[in-house]
Scaffold this motif. Sequence first.
Motif, PDB file in Angstrom:
ATOM      1  N   LYS A  62      -3.665   7.080  -0.130  1.00 32.82           N
ATOM      2  CA  LYS A  62      -3.480   7.820   1.121  1.00 32.82           C
ATOM      3  C   LYS A  62      -2.047   7.684   1.669  1.00 32.82           C
ATOM      4  O   LYS A  62      -1.298   6.790   1.269  1.00 32.82           O
TER       5      LYS A  62
ATOM      6  N   TYR B 227     -12.364  17.828   1.898  1.00 27.72           N
ATOM      7  CA  TYR B 227     -13.273  17.003   2.708  1.00 27.72           C
ATOM      8  C   TYR B 227     -14.369  17.829   3.389  1.00 27.72           C
ATOM      9  O   TYR B 227     -14.940  17.383   4.383  1.00 27.72           O
TER      10      TYR B 227
ATOM     11  N   ILE C 237     -10.288   2.400   9.439  1.00 32.67           N
ATOM     12  CA  ILE C 237     -11.214   3.231   8.644  1.00 32.67           C
ATOM     13  C   ILE C 237     -10.552   4.522   8.149  1.00 32.67           C
ATOM     14  O   ILE C 237     -10.915   5.044   7.102  1.00 32.67           O
TER      15      ILE C 237
END
Length: 141
Positions: free
Chosen positions: A10, A50, A110
């Motif tokens: 990421k 996503y 998260i």
Amino acid sequence: MIQQTLTIIKPECVAKHHIGDILQRIEKADFKILAIRMVRLQSQEAQQFYLIHKDRPFYQELVQYMCSGKVVVMVLEKDNCVEAFRKFIGSTNPKDAAPGTIRKDFGTDIQNNCVHASDSPENAQKEIAFFFSAKEIILNQ
Ligand code: CMP
């Protein structure tokens, strides 16, 4: 059974120059890197990738985050790869991840949780096809 999964390093980990450390750990754990590419996702691509989370409250923020910088997408191969890789990276929230996992060591929260990983063999095939052609993967096997 030999299986493949898709992972994405990421933006935060790329920006913090952790690519090398993460790749080294992945290779040392005997995951074979079949294909790898650095990309900057466009909003529509991240939305599509996503889509499974489109009704979740964090969807827009997740899409925005995944477009905030370059990411590294990879196809990995190993016996029981999807489950083995999820165990290797640790829990979704780095705070809950086991010591020694990459999410524990390189993730911060998260959303900035170091890497994405496919959650099932079926989704792995879809996610791999999202980024890589069959030709690219077969040639590297
Ligand atoms: P990833 O493996 O990329 O798959 C979906 C992502 O959604 C997940 O990692 C997290 O980064 C993110 N995510 C999951 N749950 C939450 C949450 N409760 N709040 C914010 N982001 C989340």
